[in-house]
Design a protein around this motif. Structure first.
Motif, mmCIF file in Angstrom:
data_model
loop_
_atom_site.group_PDB
_atom_site.id
_atom_site.type_symbol
_atom_site.label_atom_id
_atom_site.label_comp_id
_atom_site.label_asym_id
_atom_site.label_seq_id
_atom_site.Cartn_x
_atom_site.Cartn_y
_atom_site.Cartn_z
ATOM 1 N N ALA B 85 1.298 -5.034 11.734
ATOM 2 C CA ALA B 85 0.601 -3.941 11.176
ATOM 3 C C ALA B 85 0.441 -3.947 9.700
ATOM 4 O O ALA B 85 1.514 -4.660 9.032
ATOM 5 C CB ALA B 85 1.442 -2.620 11.567
ATOM 6 N N LYS B 86 -0.470 -3.719 8.668
ATOM 7 C CA LYS B 86 -0.555 -3.872 7.366
ATOM 8 C C LYS B 86 -0.270 -2.433 6.630
ATOM 9 O O LYS B 86 -0.504 -1.539 7.095
ATOM 10 C CB LYS B 86 -1.889 -4.652 7.075
ATOM 11 N N TYR B 87 0.260 -2.749 5.647
ATOM 12 C CA TYR B 87 0.578 -1.669 4.691
ATOM 13 C C TYR B 87 -0.723 -1.582 3.844
ATOM 14 O O TYR B 87 -1.064 -2.446 3.036
ATOM 15 C CB TYR B 87 1.764 -1.591 3.863
ATOM 16 N N SER B 88 -1.128 -0.368 3.758
ATOM 17 C CA SER B 88 -2.234 -0.225 2.522
ATOM 18 C C SER B 88 -1.462 -0.408 1.121
ATOM 19 O O SER B 88 -0.314 -0.079 0.965
ATOM 20 C CB SER B 88 -2.943 1.387 2.490
ATOM 21 N N SER B 89 -2.370 -0.846 0.338
ATOM 22 C CA SER B 89 -1.755 -0.922 -0.984
ATOM 23 C C SER B 89 -2.686 -0.660 -2.178
ATOM 24 O O SER B 89 -4.180 -0.665 -1.728
ATOM 25 C CB SER B 89 -1.274 -2.422 -1.261
ATOM 26 N N GLY B 90 -2.372 -0.458 -3.220
ATOM 27 C CA GLY B 90 -3.303 -0.178 -4.332
ATOM 28 C C GLY B 90 -2.556 0.097 -5.598
ATOM 29 O O GLY B 90 -1.253 -0.445 -5.860
ATOM 30 N N ILE B 91 -2.915 0.621 -6.504
ATOM 31 C CA ILE B 91 -2.408 0.855 -7.984
ATOM 32 C C ILE B 91 -2.313 2.209 -8.245
ATOM 33 O O ILE B 91 -3.304 3.042 -7.997
ATOM 34 C CB ILE B 91 -3.389 0.120 -8.806
ATOM 35 N N CYS B 181 1.247 11.095 -12.294
ATOM 36 C CA CYS B 181 0.581 10.069 -11.757
ATOM 37 C C CYS B 181 -0.714 10.243 -11.155
ATOM 38 O O CYS B 181 -1.135 11.401 -10.808
ATOM 39 C CB CYS B 181 1.598 9.412 -10.733
ATOM 40 N N ASN B 182 -1.488 9.183 -10.837
ATOM 41 C CA ASN B 182 -2.772 9.206 -10.514
ATOM 42 C C ASN B 182 -3.152 7.865 -9.985
ATOM 43 O O ASN B 182 -2.714 6.903 -10.282
ATOM 44 C CB ASN B 182 -3.649 9.775 -11.421
ATOM 45 N N ASN B 183 -4.179 7.963 -9.186
ATOM 46 C CA ASN B 183 -4.652 6.687 -8.636
ATOM 47 C C ASN B 183 -6.225 6.760 -8.848
ATOM 48 O O ASN B 183 -7.054 7.457 -7.910
ATOM 49 C CB ASN B 183 -4.224 6.484 -6.970
ATOM 50 N N SER B 184 -6.816 5.823 -9.735
ATOM 51 C CA SER B 184 -8.181 6.012 -9.948
ATOM 52 C C SER B 184 -8.911 5.400 -8.934
ATOM 53 O O SER B 184 -10.190 5.420 -8.557
ATOM 54 C CB SER B 184 -8.395 5.456 -11.076
ATOM 55 N N SER B 185 -8.381 4.512 -8.097
ATOM 56 C CA SER B 185 -9.076 3.716 -7.003
ATOM 57 C C SER B 185 -8.315 4.036 -5.697
ATOM 58 O O SER B 185 -7.238 4.388 -5.743
ATOM 59 C CB SER B 185 -9.021 2.195 -7.252
ATOM 60 N N PRO B 186 -9.024 3.847 -4.572
ATOM 61 C CA PRO B 186 -8.320 4.231 -3.351
ATOM 62 C C PRO B 186 -7.261 3.240 -3.027
ATOM 63 O O PRO B 186 -7.163 1.890 -3.349
ATOM 64 C CB PRO B 186 -9.456 3.830 -2.029
ATOM 65 N N ILE B 187 -6.261 3.715 -2.229
ATOM 66 C CA ILE B 187 -5.089 2.844 -1.700
ATOM 67 C C ILE B 187 -5.701 2.605 -0.142
ATOM 68 O O ILE B 187 -5.600 3.531 0.563
ATOM 69 C CB ILE B 187 -3.797 3.618 -1.974
ATOM 70 N N SER B 188 -5.675 1.356 -0.168
ATOM 71 C CA SER B 188 -6.387 0.963 1.269
ATOM 72 C C SER B 188 -5.904 -0.217 1.936
ATOM 73 O O SER B 188 -5.154 -0.875 1.257
ATOM 74 C CB SER B 188 -8.019 0.943 1.339
ATOM 75 N N GLY B 189 -6.374 -0.772 2.983
ATOM 76 C CA GLY B 189 -6.037 -2.124 3.632
ATOM 77 C C GLY B 189 -5.054 -1.899 4.684
ATOM 78 O O GLY B 189 -5.060 -2.839 5.221
ATOM 79 N N GLY B 190 -4.522 -0.864 4.949
ATOM 80 C CA GLY B 190 -3.611 -0.584 6.015
ATOM 81 C C GLY B 190 -4.342 -0.805 7.512
ATOM 82 O O GLY B 190 -5.413 -0.533 7.528
ATOM 83 N N ASP B 191 -3.516 -1.539 8.278
ATOM 84 C CA ASP B 191 -4.016 -1.725 9.559
ATOM 85 C C ASP B 191 -3.135 -1.848 10.786
ATOM 86 O O ASP B 191 -2.073 -1.940 10.494
ATOM 87 C CB ASP B 191 -4.889 -3.382 9.454
ATOM 88 N N ASP B 192 -3.664 -1.371 11.869
ATOM 89 C CA ASP B 192 -2.722 -1.392 12.814
ATOM 90 C C ASP B 192 -2.404 -2.634 13.286
ATOM 91 O O ASP B 192 -3.148 -3.576 13.131
ATOM 92 C CB ASP B 192 -3.328 -0.488 14.094
#
Lengths: 145, 479
Positions: B85-91, B181-192
Motif C-alpha cells: 500500500a502506498k501513502y499519499s504524499s504532497g507539499i 498551514c495550507n496545501n496549494s496542490s492536492p496530496i495524492s498518490g496513495g494506493d491500496d
C-alpha cells in the motif's frame, strides 16, 4: 455385542495380554456410565469439530439451567434430563440388530432426591430392567448447589 | 473431497466387515476411540490439506481459496512481489503573516489535518530548520507571508487517504512562529495493496517473458514497485528514438517526495556554455522532476520567493523524467555572475530514482538500450450529476461520501483507462443514500483536456491515469 472393558478412560488388558471384554449386564452398566458421564452439546460446551452425536449424554454440567431454581424444581429438572438421556440410549439400542437379551433395556426406573447429610448433592438411584428378566441398580450423585 | 460423514461411513463399513460383532453404536468408547478420534485428530485435516494442496496446483483457478501467504510464495518464484500500500504524499506550506522572532523548526512527524469530513491526517516527512537569519528567503511578497514548504505523507496508506488542493488547514499543537498551514496542490498518490488477482496476472505475463529484454519483462519487473506503462519502439508515446528504436520509456505512477539541496558555483565559462546547465537567469536542477522550490540563497543572501520561479519541463521529449529540464528561473532583474555560489533547496520525486537504481542493478538488464524512468501523469476529471437523494438524505450532508466513493473508483483506474458515463451511473446507483440519478445529466469533464472526450466518456492516453478532482451534484426535483 463385543465390547472392550474400559476403566478410568483406558482399555483394560486381561491376564493373557489381550483386551478384557465386557458383555451382558456389565456392558449395559458400562454404556450407562459412559452415557451419564458425557456432556451433551450446549452453549459453552461446543465441540471443536463436527460432533456426530451432539444429543448423546446429559447436560448436568450446564449449571445455567439450574440457576434460580428451588430444590424441588432442580430435582424435577434432573428427572427430565435423566429420562431424556436414557430414552436416547434405548433408541440407540432399538437401531441395533442381534443384541442379546441381557444387553437390551426393557425399561428403567429412577428416583431422585437430596442427600440427607450433604445438602449440596442430588442423588439418583437408577434401576434398569433387562429383556432377559435381569435387573440392576446404579447410583449417581451430582453437586448442583 | 469426502465430507466428514463420508469418512465416518467408510471407517464404520471397514470395521463392520472386519469385526462384525464390535459395538460401534453411538456413544460407545469403541466408536470414540476407533472412529471419531482418528477423524477429529488427523483424517479430517489430512483430507482438508489434500484438498488445499490440489488447489495449490491450480492456483490461478482457485486463488480465492488459497491463503495470501501461499499466493505470495508462488508469485515470488516468478520474481513477482506484492506492491505494498502506498501513502499519499504532497507539499504543505506552513506560513505566518508576522516575521518570526526566532528560528523556525517544523519537526518530522508533525501532524496536519484536512478540514473536510472525514478528516484525514498527514505527517511531515523531514524536519525543516530555518535559522532566523535565513528567514528572508522564505518571504513571499505576493502573499505577504513567510512560507515554509515541507513534504508530508498520509498517516495511513491507501487510495482513500488523499486531500484536494487547499483542504489541509489545521495542525496539531502549536509551532513557534507559525500561524497556519495550507496545501496549494492536492496530496495524492496513495494506493491500496496490490490484489492477489493482479499479482497472478503479472505471473501470467512472466510466462510470456521473464527477462528484461522486452516490454513485458520490463513491465513485470517495474510493477513490483508501481503501476507502470512501458513505451518503446513503435509506441506513439516514444518520441526520443526518432523512430530508430533503442529507447525505452518506463512510466511509473507512484510518487515519493524527498527534499534535496544543491550548491551551484557559477563560472564565467559556464555562463557562456549551453551545456553547463545554467545561464544568466536560470539553473537547471539536477534532481527532476521537481515539485517545488523551498529556499534559495545566492552568496548566502536569501532570495524572496517572488525573485524566482520553478519552470517545470512539461513538454520536451524527456518531460517529467529523471532527465527533465526543470529549472529555477530568476526574476526581478536578478542575474547570475562569475563566482556566485547558489544554494537551492527543493522537493522532488525521489521514487523515480529509487526505481531507476533497482532497475539498473539488475544483472540481465539490456545494456544497449536507453532506459528512462518517468512519471505517469494525472488526468484530472470533474464529474457532475443531477441526483435525487433518498428520503432523509441531503446532497449537502451526503456528497462527501458520494465523492469519496467516486474517488475510490476513479483513482484506482489504471493509466490509459476510459471513464464512462455508465460506470458513474452504476456507482451512484449503488449508493444507499441515492434514490435516483438523472441519466442524461452525468457529465465527465477532462479538466486539462489531456484525453479524448465524447458525450459519454473520456479516453485517457496510456501515460495518464484518471484522478477525480471534484464532483458536483444538483438536486433533481422530480415533480
Amino acid at each position: 455385542m463385543r465390547a472392550f472393558e474400559f476403566r478410568n478412560g483406558d482399555l483394560v488388558f486381561a491376564g493373557n495380554g489381550s483386551y478384557s471384554r465386557v458383555t451382558g449386564n456389565d456392558k449395559v452398566r458400562r454404556d450407562i456410565t459412559k452415557l451419564l458421564s458425557t456432556d451433551t452439546e450446549f452453549v459453552g460446551n461446543e465441540t471443536t469439530y463436527d460432533r456426530y452425536n451432539s444429543e448423546y449424554g446429559i447436560a448436568l454440567n450446564n449449571k445455567k439451567v439450574f440457576a434460580g431454581l428451588s430444590r424441588s424444581e432442580v430435582i424435577e429438572k434432573i428427572n427430565a434430563m435423566f429420562k431424556s438421556s436414557l430414552e436416547h440410549y434405548v433408541n440407540i439400542q432399538k437401531n441395533q440388530e442381534n443384541l442379546p437379551l441381557d444387553e437390551v433395556v426393557n425399561y428403567f426406573d429412577f428416583f431422585t432426591y437430596s442427600d440427607p447429610v450433604n445438602k449440596t448433592l442430588i442423588r439418583v438411584k437408577l434401576t434398569i430392567y433387562m429383556m432377559s428378566g435381569d435387573s440392576m441398580e446404579m447410583s449417581f450423585y451430582e453437586n448442583i448447589f | 473431497m469426502p465430507s466428514t460423514q463420508d469418512i465416518r461411513d467408510e471407517l464404520l463399513a471397514q470395521y463392520q466387515s472386519l469385526l462384525p460383532t464390535l459395538d460401534l453404536s453411538e456413544g460407545t468408547p469403541e466408536r470414540d476411540v476407533f472412529v471419531e478420534a482418528p477423524i477429529a485428530g488427523a483424517l479430517r485435516q489430512l483430507y482438508d490439506n489434500d484438498d488445499y494442496n490440489k488447489k495449490l496446483f491450480a492456483i490461478h483457478k482457485n486463488y480465492k481459496d488459497v491463503s495470501d501467504s501461499d499466493i505470495e510464495a508462488y508469485c515470488a518464484d516468478y520474481d513477482v512481489y506484492r506492491v505494498t500500500a502506498k501513502y499519499s504524499s504532497g507539499i504543505v506550506t506552513f506560513f505566518t503573516l508576522v516575521k518570526p522572532n526566532s528560528d523556525v523548526v517544523i519537526n518530522s512527524g508533525q501532524i496536519v489535518y484536512t478540514n473536510s469530513t472525514p478528516r484525514y491526517s498527514f505527517k511531515v516527512v523531514e524536519s525543516l530548520f530555518v535559522a532566523k537569519e535565513n528567514l528572508a528567503s522564505y518571504y513571499n511578497g505576493i502573499t505577504g507571508r513567510w512560507e515554509f514548504n515541507v513534504t508530508v505523507e498520509a498517516v495511513e496508506a491507501g487510495s482513500v487517504y488523499v486531500a484536494g488542493a487547499n483542504t489541509v488547514s489545521e495542525f496539531d499543537g502549536a509551532i513557534l512562529g507559525i500561524q497556519g498551514c495550507n496545501n496549494s496542490s492536492p496530496i495524492s498518490g496513495g494506493d491500496d495493496p496490490e490484489t492477489n488477482e493482479s499479482m497472478l496476472e503479472r505471473v501470467s505475463a512472466t510466462f510470456k517473458s521473464r527477462g528484461l529484454h522486452n516490454d513485458l519483462g520490463i513491465k513485470g519487473f517495474v510493477e513490483n514497485y508501481s503501476e507502470s506503462y512501458i513505451a518503446s519502439a513503435g509506441d506513439p508515446l516514444m518520441k526520443r528514438d526518432n523512430g530508430h528504436g533503442g529507447c525505452v520509456d518506463i512510466y511509473v505512477r507512484s510518487v515519493e517526495l524527498g527534499s534535496f539541496s544543491e550548491v551551484v558555483t557559477i563560472t564565467q565559462s559556464g555562463l557562456s556554455d549551453i551545456t553547463s546547465g545554467y545561464g544568466l537567469k536560470y539553473i537547471t536542477l539536477s534532481k527532476p522532476p521537481v515539485k517545488s522550490i523551498s529556499a534559495v540563497r545566492v552568496n548566502d543572501t536569501p532570495l524572496n520567493i517572488e525573485d524566482y520561479e520553478l519552470q517545470q519541463d512539461l513538454s520536451s521529449v524527456v518531460s517529467m523524467s529523471t532527465l527533465a529540464k526543470d529549472k529555477i528561473v530568476f526574476k526581478n532583474g536578478i542575474t547570475l555572475k562569475d563566482n556566485d555560489l547558489v544554494y537551492i533547496e527543493y522537493i522532488y520525486n525521489k521514487f523515480l530514482y529509487d526505481v531507476s537504481a533497482e532497475f539498473e542493478s539488475q544483472k540481465n538488464v539490456y545494456k544497449g538500450r536507453n532506459y528512462l524512468i518517468r512519471e505517469l501523469s494525472a488526468g484530472k476529471l470533474i464529474i457532475s450529476a443531477t441526483i435525487q437523494p433518498t428520503s432523509g438524505s441531503t446532497i449537502e450532508a451526503s456528497s462527501p461520501t458520494w465523492i469519496a466513493l467516486l474517488q475510490s473508483y476513479i483513482n484506482n483506474l489504471s493509466s490509459g483507462s476510459t471513464v464512462t458515463r455508465s460506470d458513474i451511473i452504476q456507482i451512484l446507483n449503488g449508493i444507499s443514500t441515492i434514490q435516483n440519478v438523472k441519466l442524461d445529466s452525468i457529465q465527465i469533464v477532462d479538466v486539462d483536456s489531456v484525453g479524448i472526450s465524447t458525450d459519454s466518456s473520456v479516453i485517457l492516453p496510456k501515460n495518464i491515469y484518471p484522478v477525480l478532482s471534484n464532483a458536483e451534484f444538483l438536486l433533481w426535483e422530480n415533480n
